[in-house]
Design a protein around this motif. Structure first.
Motif, short mmCIF file in Angstrom:
data_model
loop_
_atom_site.label_atom_id
_atom_site.label_comp_id
_atom_site.label_asym_id
_atom_site.label_seq_id
_atom_site.Cartn_x
_atom_site.Cartn_y
_atom_site.Cartn_z
N LEU A 37 0.81 -1.22 0.00
CA LEU A 37 0.00 0.00 0.00
C LEU A 37 0.84 1.27 0.00
O LEU A 37 0.32 2.35 -0.28
N GLY A 38 2.13 1.15 0.33
CA GLY A 38 2.96 2.34 0.45
C GLY A 38 2.63 3.15 1.68
O GLY A 38 2.95 4.33 1.75
N GLN A 39 2.01 2.50 2.66
CA GLN A 39 1.61 3.19 3.89
C GLN A 39 1.76 2.21 5.05
O GLN A 39 1.08 1.18 5.08
N PRO A 40 2.65 2.48 6.00
CA PRO A 40 2.89 1.52 7.08
C PRO A 40 1.63 1.29 7.92
O PRO A 40 0.83 2.19 8.13
N ILE A 41 1.48 0.05 8.37
CA ILE A 41 0.36 -0.32 9.23
C ILE A 41 0.89 -0.47 10.65
O ILE A 41 1.80 -1.27 10.91
N GLN A 42 0.34 0.30 11.58
CA GLN A 42 0.83 0.31 12.94
C GLN A 42 0.37 -0.94 13.70
O GLN A 42 -0.63 -1.56 13.37
N ARG A 43 1.13 -1.28 14.75
CA ARG A 43 0.72 -2.37 15.63
C ARG A 43 -0.42 -1.87 16.51
O ARG A 43 -0.36 -0.78 17.05
N PRO A 44 -1.46 -2.69 16.70
CA PRO A 44 -2.65 -2.20 17.39
C PRO A 44 -2.74 -2.59 18.87
O PRO A 44 -3.73 -2.29 19.52
N TYR A 45 -1.73 -3.27 19.41
CA TYR A 45 -1.88 -3.90 20.71
C TYR A 45 -1.81 -2.88 21.84
O TYR A 45 -0.99 -1.96 21.82
N LEU A 46 -2.67 -3.10 22.84
CA LEU A 46 -2.65 -2.24 24.01
C LEU A 46 -1.39 -2.49 24.81
O LEU A 46 -0.88 -3.62 24.86
N PRO A 47 -0.84 -1.47 25.47
CA PRO A 47 0.38 -1.67 26.27
C PRO A 47 0.12 -2.59 27.46
O PRO A 47 -0.94 -2.52 28.09
N LEU A 48 1.08 -3.45 27.74
CA LEU A 48 0.96 -4.35 28.87
C LEU A 48 1.23 -3.60 30.17
O LEU A 48 2.14 -2.78 30.24
N PRO A 49 0.46 -3.90 31.22
CA PRO A 49 0.64 -3.19 32.49
C PRO A 49 1.88 -3.69 33.22
O PRO A 49 2.39 -4.79 32.97
N GLU A 50 2.35 -2.87 34.15
CA GLU A 50 3.43 -3.30 35.03
C GLU A 50 2.87 -4.30 36.03
O GLU A 50 1.70 -4.27 36.39
N GLY A 51 3.72 -5.19 36.50
CA GLY A 51 3.27 -6.13 37.52
C GLY A 51 3.39 -7.57 37.05
O GLY A 51 4.20 -7.91 36.19
N GLY A 52 2.55 -8.42 37.65
CA GLY A 52 2.63 -9.85 37.41
C GLY A 52 2.02 -10.30 36.10
O GLY A 52 1.43 -9.53 35.35
N TRP A 53 2.17 -11.62 35.89
CA TRP A 53 1.73 -12.19 34.61
C TRP A 53 0.22 -12.23 34.49
O TRP A 53 -0.31 -12.20 33.38
N PHE A 54 -0.50 -12.30 35.64
CA PHE A 54 -1.95 -12.39 35.57
C PHE A 54 -2.54 -11.14 34.92
O PHE A 54 -3.43 -11.23 34.06
N GLY A 55 -2.07 -9.97 35.33
CA GLY A 55 -2.57 -8.73 34.74
C GLY A 55 -2.23 -8.62 33.27
O GLY A 55 -3.04 -8.11 32.48
N LYS A 56 -1.06 -9.13 32.90
CA LYS A 56 -0.67 -9.07 31.49
C LYS A 56 -1.54 -10.00 30.64
O LYS A 56 -1.96 -9.64 29.54
N ILE A 57 -1.81 -11.20 31.17
CA ILE A 57 -2.66 -12.13 30.42
C ILE A 57 -4.07 -11.57 30.29
O ILE A 57 -4.70 -11.68 29.22
N ARG A 58 -4.58 -10.96 31.36
CA ARG A 58 -5.91 -10.38 31.28
C ARG A 58 -5.96 -9.26 30.25
O ARG A 58 -6.93 -9.13 29.49
N THR A 59 -4.89 -8.44 30.20
CA THR A 59 -4.84 -7.37 29.19
C THR A 59 -4.84 -7.94 27.78
O THR A 59 -5.53 -7.43 26.89
N VAL A 60 -4.08 -9.02 27.58
CA VAL A 60 -4.04 -9.64 26.25
C VAL A 60 -5.41 -10.20 25.87
O VAL A 60 -5.86 -10.05 24.73
N PHE A 61 -6.08 -10.82 26.83
CA PHE A 61 -7.39 -11.41 26.53
C PHE A 61 -8.45 -10.35 26.28
O PHE A 61 -9.36 -10.57 25.47
N THR A 62 -8.36 -9.23 26.96
CA THR A 62 -9.37 -8.18 26.77
C THR A 62 -9.01 -7.22 25.63
O THR A 62 -9.79 -6.34 25.30
N ASP A 63 -7.84 -7.41 25.04
CA ASP A 63 -7.42 -6.57 23.92
C ASP A 63 -8.16 -7.01 22.66
O ASP A 63 -8.00 -8.16 22.21
N PRO A 64 -8.96 -6.14 22.04
CA PRO A 64 -9.67 -6.55 20.82
C PRO A 64 -8.71 -6.99 19.71
O PRO A 64 -9.08 -7.81 18.86
#
Length: 425
Positions: A74-101
């Motif tokens: 397309l000649g136009q870069p496509i950005q990564r859409p992922y929400l930033p992972l929170p600081e802290g343990g793995w449970f919060g990160k997994i929940r963020t990944v699961f709730t990320d559309p």
């Protein structure tokens, strides 16, 4: 959230290779989809968590690859859409990944791409293969004649003699023209499908923008605090110390003027030297805050002055149709000054260049040299300082520096140029 512009892929040989790659990758995506679904189903078992982490990393790597491919088409870069992972343990990160559309949109895209990627890739390759087959069909006629087969032209017209086999040549030419015209459009359509599912949504754009602005603000505050400490240190150790010495010299000269005129003259001469040094240090300090050449000659003239002052020959090309605002001018000026200083210290170059441009509301400056290369952005380094300074203005720094050279830094900032007479800054 920074990106760099790319040129659209237009070469037909490159498009053919891309079509083959997309067809193969579309089917590989099925395996990635199955791997992630199995990992999710195994979450109740302890092994599901490491499998899930691996499957998500693999899926995001796979989709990042297709973002790059589609952005190139397309000649136009496509950005990564992922929400930033929170600081802290793995449970919060997994929940963020699961709730990320974006996580679920990636899975949906894997299914869609298994069809669209395969169809577009195979169609592009088949059109070219079919056109070449028809163009050369008279050469293949003996093979069909030996087996008593009457081939069909486009599945419609029977060819039973060698002379009739030449009917396929015009059809092949038509198919070549259709392939030449349709292949880029088909691949661009597939790239648009990928972009619709892999690009950030408005919600994600807002979240990423908030994160970027928060980081930029924090870095700007740190940079501002460091700059204030530098000014305070320079004033305390330089001009202030000399002014104190100047006051002492004048006091001693006042006491000695009656009894020892010669000593008074020496003290006054020393005081005059201290005054000159204090003024020189104050000028250097002011120049470090906002160089007077910027106010007098603008960014264009200031960069040319930097090039003239550099011990290495530095060529400056390009002109700006106006002047950026003072903070942007200052940021670009110090970025170029730092780049030239790094060039002088580390590159081993014999020549350098500075190129200025302004297009689509973005100011661009590239700084290059013919040195040994190997430059990279490392925390605490000079290039990292340039990157932090530019980030405060939504600017970007891109470095290309292969080992052996050359090294080129690309500085871009969004800004509006001011035209006409400028007020004193």
């Amino acid at each position: 959230m920074t990106t760099t512009a790319t040129r659209p892929l237009t070469g037909r040989p490159a498009l053919l290779g891309l079509a083959l790659s997309l067809a193969l990758l579309s089917q590989l995506g099925i395996a990635v989809f199955v791997f992630q679904v199995v990992s999710i189903s195994l979450i109740p078992v302890w092994i599901g968590f490491p499998l899930l982490a691996g499957s998500i990393a693999l899926c995001r790597y796979f989709t990042d690859l297709h973002r790059t491919i589609s952005g190139t088409v397309l000649g136009q870069p496509i950005q990564r859409p992922y929400l930033p992972l929170p600081e802290g343990g793995w449970f919060g990160k997994i929940r963020t990944v699961f709730t990320d559309p974006a996580t679920w949109r990636d899975l949906l895209w894997l299914i869609v791409n298994a069809v669209t990627g395969l169809v577009s890739g195979v169609t592009v390759v088949s059109f070219l293969a079919g056109s070449l087959f028809y163009l050369t069909f008279p050469f293949w006629w003996p093979l069909f004649h030996a087996d008593d087969i009457d081939p069909m032209l486009l599945g419609v017209i029977s060819m039973s003699t060698f002379g009739e086999s030449f009917r396929a040549v015009p059809a092949g030419m038509i198919l070549v023209a259709l392939w030449w015209w349709g292949a880029p459009k088909l691949l661009r359509a597939n790239a648009h499908v990928a972009k619709s599912l892999l690009a950030p949504t408005e919600r994600t754009r807002l979240a990423l923008r908030v994160q970027e602005l928060s980081e930029s603000r924090a870095e700007s505050v740190d940079t501002h605090a460091a700059e204030l400490r530098r000014i305070e240190r320079d004033l305390h150790d330089g001009a202030q110390a000399r002014l104190v010495a100047l006051g002492m010299s004048l006091g001693m000269a006042e006491e000695a003027v009656a009894g020892d005129p010669a000593a008074a003259r020496e003290l006054l001469a020393e005081a005059r030297q201290s005054t000159s040094k204090a003024l020189s240090e104050l000028r250097d300090l002011v120049r470090g805050i906002h160089p007077p050449v910027l106010a007098d000659r603008g960014l264009d003239g200031a960069l040319r002055a930097l090039a003239l002052a550099n011990p290495l020959p530095v060529e400056v090309t390009g002109e700006l149709p106006g002047r950026p605002q003072a903070p942007v001018e200052s940021a670009v000026y110090f970025a170029v000054a730092e780049a030239l200083a790094n060039m002088l210290k580390h590159s081993g170059a014999t020549t350098g260049w500075i190129r200025m441009s302004y297009e689509d509301g973005r100011l661009g400056v590239s700084i290059g040299d013919d040195g040994k290369g190997g430059a990279s952005i490392t925390p605490g380094g000079g290039l990292h300082g340039i990157e932090r300074r530019l980030a405060a203005f939504d600017g970007t720094l891109m470095v290309t520096s292969p080992v052996g050279g050359p090294t080129t830094l690309f500085v871009t900032l969004p800004c509006e140029l001011l035209t006409g007479p400028q007020p004193a800054q």
